[in-house]
Design a protein around this motif. Structure first.
Motif, mmCIF file in Angstrom:
data_model
loop_
_atom_site.group_PDB
_atom_site.id
_atom_site.type_symbol
_atom_site.label_atom_id
_atom_site.label_comp_id
_atom_site.label_asym_id
_atom_site.label_seq_id
_atom_site.Cartn_x
_atom_site.Cartn_y
_atom_site.Cartn_z
ATOM 1 N N VAL A 1 -3.064 -8.890 -0.909
ATOM 2 C CA VAL A 1 -4.078 -8.399 0.115
ATOM 3 C C VAL A 1 -5.315 -9.172 -0.233
ATOM 4 O O VAL A 1 -5.793 -9.176 -1.061
ATOM 5 C CB VAL A 1 -4.229 -6.671 -0.149
ATOM 6 C CG1 VAL A 1 -5.281 -6.301 0.711
ATOM 7 C CG2 VAL A 1 -2.930 -6.327 0.373
ATOM 8 N N THR B 1 1.028 -0.875 -0.020
ATOM 9 C CA THR B 1 0.124 0.107 0.049
ATOM 10 C C THR B 1 0.843 1.070 -0.069
ATOM 11 O O THR B 1 2.101 1.172 0.342
ATOM 12 C CB THR B 1 -1.081 -0.029 1.038
ATOM 13 O OG1 THR B 1 -1.879 0.984 1.135
ATOM 14 C CG2 THR B 1 -0.118 0.158 2.464
ATOM 15 N N ALA C 1 -9.998 1.835 6.749
ATOM 16 C CA ALA C 1 -8.932 1.684 6.200
ATOM 17 C C ALA C 1 -8.074 0.501 6.346
ATOM 18 O O ALA C 1 -7.078 0.517 7.283
ATOM 19 C CB ALA C 1 -8.150 2.927 6.550
ATOM 20 N N LYS C 2 -8.525 -0.604 5.758
ATOM 21 C CA LYS C 2 -7.760 -2.013 5.893
ATOM 22 C C LYS C 2 -8.095 -2.679 4.689
ATOM 23 O O LYS C 2 -8.425 -2.161 3.670
ATOM 24 C CB LYS C 2 -8.673 -2.571 6.770
ATOM 25 C CG LYS C 2 -8.852 -2.485 8.345
ATOM 26 C CD LYS C 2 -9.810 -3.305 8.852
ATOM 27 C CE LYS C 2 -9.788 -2.851 10.659
ATOM 28 N NZ LYS C 2 -10.741 -3.656 11.355
ATOM 29 N N ALA C 3 -7.403 -3.945 4.810
ATOM 30 C CA ALA C 3 -7.619 -5.031 3.477
ATOM 31 C C ALA C 3 -9.080 -5.177 3.266
ATOM 32 O O ALA C 3 -10.014 -5.071 4.117
ATOM 33 C CB ALA C 3 -7.011 -6.183 3.877
ATOM 34 N N THR D 1 -11.118 1.143 0.361
ATOM 35 C CA THR D 1 -11.215 1.044 1.657
ATOM 36 C C THR D 1 -10.775 2.312 2.392
ATOM 37 O O THR D 1 -10.205 3.224 1.313
ATOM 38 C CB THR D 1 -10.717 -0.193 2.441
ATOM 39 O OG1 THR D 1 -9.182 -0.062 2.207
ATOM 40 C CG2 THR D 1 -11.075 -1.530 1.523
HETATM 41 C C1 LIG Z 1 -6.464 1.727 3.031
HETATM 42 C C2 LIG Z 1 -5.290 1.726 2.405
HETATM 43 N N1 LIG Z 1 -5.161 2.825 1.666
HETATM 44 C C3 LIG Z 1 -5.320 0.568 1.273
HETATM 45 N N2 LIG Z 1 -6.277 0.962 0.139
HETATM 46 C C4 LIG Z 1 -5.637 -0.876 1.898
HETATM 47 C C5 LIG Z 1 -4.293 -1.507 2.366
HETATM 48 C C6 LIG Z 1 -4.349 -2.756 2.850
HETATM 49 C C7 LIG Z 1 -3.272 -3.255 3.152
HETATM 50 C C8 LIG Z 1 -3.408 -4.528 3.938
HETATM 51 C C9 LIG Z 1 -1.831 -5.305 4.307
HETATM 52 O O1 LIG Z 1 -0.916 -5.554 3.398
HETATM 53 O O2 LIG Z 1 -1.571 -5.502 5.520
#
Ligand SMILES: C[C@H](N)[C@H](N)CCCCCC(=O)O
Ligand SMILES: Nc1ncnc2c1ncn2[C@@H]1O[C@H](COP(=O)(O)OP(=O)(O)OP(=O)(O)O)[C@@H](O)[C@H]1O
Ligand SMILES: [Mg+2]
Length: 236
Positions: free
Chosen positions: A123, A14, A80-82, A44
């Motif tokens: 992800v 990300t 703001a997560k997976a 997200t």
């Molecule tokens: C909210 C953010 N900007 C992204 N769209 C989502 C990122 C998820 C990462 C999950 C991970 O790899 O731990």
């Protein structure tokens, strides 16, 4: 039918610059006579698809013209997560068939698609499937990996390319994003060399830091001309 293959933009992580790269790809396609459509199927950290902090707002505002941001997003989840976890927090599940139908519906518009992933390749989107699983199931896509330019990227980029190859995506392109302008150009050239020598996959461009994306992105987009030529677009 679009005159070129649709484009998927996947990240090594990300925050690596997928949206900025999407903007540059949109700009260079437009500058060469095409009318691309930007999509962010899984957004997200999303208050609404047209919220100023959403990826579609960022890309489409800087492109100018009409606001297609609400049509760019299939799923918009607050956390703001997976995507899998953000959906679960909202009491929802992401349906891979809905993603397929969304891509088909947009394809029917006859415009080249520029589809941005969410976070990095692996992800989770559903309990079992991740971003790259869904992208790999779609035919007629060309894949671009947005990779961080700085130290550590060789490992992250090779892992991403291996995960893609394991799913049948064997000929993506890599673009290094020097988001912070902090990486020695010699080191970026070494990263490009490493990717090409180890995988045979083309590191097609590196994008430097723009102090003002509004004013510098047209010129920066021209660094993607080799990519366009590789996609078979007649460039001017
Ligand atoms: C909210 C953010 N900007 C992204 N769209 C989502 C990122 C998820 C990462 C999950 C991970 O790899 O731990
Ligand atoms: N070349 C660049 N010059 C200046 N700023 C950049 C550049 N590339 C990325 N950025 C900035 O870095 C931040 C992260 O970039 P971006 O939003 O494109 O990442 P992303 O991979 O799309 O993240 P996400 O996983 O949230 O979609 C943004 O603030 C963006 O404006
Ligand atoms: Mg983004």
């Amino acid at each position: 039918m679009s005159p070129i293959k649709d484009i998927c933009i996947t990240g090594t992580d990300t925050d690596v610059g997928k949206s900025v790269l999407s903007l540059l790809v949109m700009k260079i396609l437009r500058a060469n006579g095409l009318n691309p459509l930007y999509l962010k199927p899984f957004q997200t950290g999303c208050h609404s698809p047209s919220h100023p902090y959403s990826d579609p707002s960022f890309v489409l505002t800087l492109l100018g013209g009409g606001d297609e941001s609400k049509d760019s997003v299939l799923y918009c989840f607050r956390e703001a997560k997976a995507p899998y976890f953000a959906a679960r927090d909202a009491g929802k599940k992401i349906d891979p068939a809905a993603f397929k139908a969304f891509i088909e519906e947009k394809r029917a518009m006859g415009r080249p698609l520029v589809v941005e992933g969410a976070g990095g390749a692996l992800v989770p989107v559903t309990e079992r499937l991740n971003v790259i699983d869904l992208f790999a199931k779609e035919e007629n896509f060309v894949h671009i990996v947005a990779a961080r330019a700085g130290l550590g990227t060789i490992n992250h980029t090779l892992l991403t390319l291996e995960a893609m190859s394991n799913r049948g995506i064997t000929r993506p392109f890599v673009v290094f994003m020097d988001r912070d302008g902090a990486t020695d150009p010699v080191m970026i050239a070494e990263h490009m060399e490493a990717v090409e020598r180890i995988t045979g996959i083309r590191a097609v461009a590196s994008i430097g830091r723009m102090c003002c994306i509004e004013t510098e992105s047209d010129a920066m987009a021209e660094r993607l001309l080799p990519l366009l030529r590789a996609l078979g677009v007649d460039t001017e």
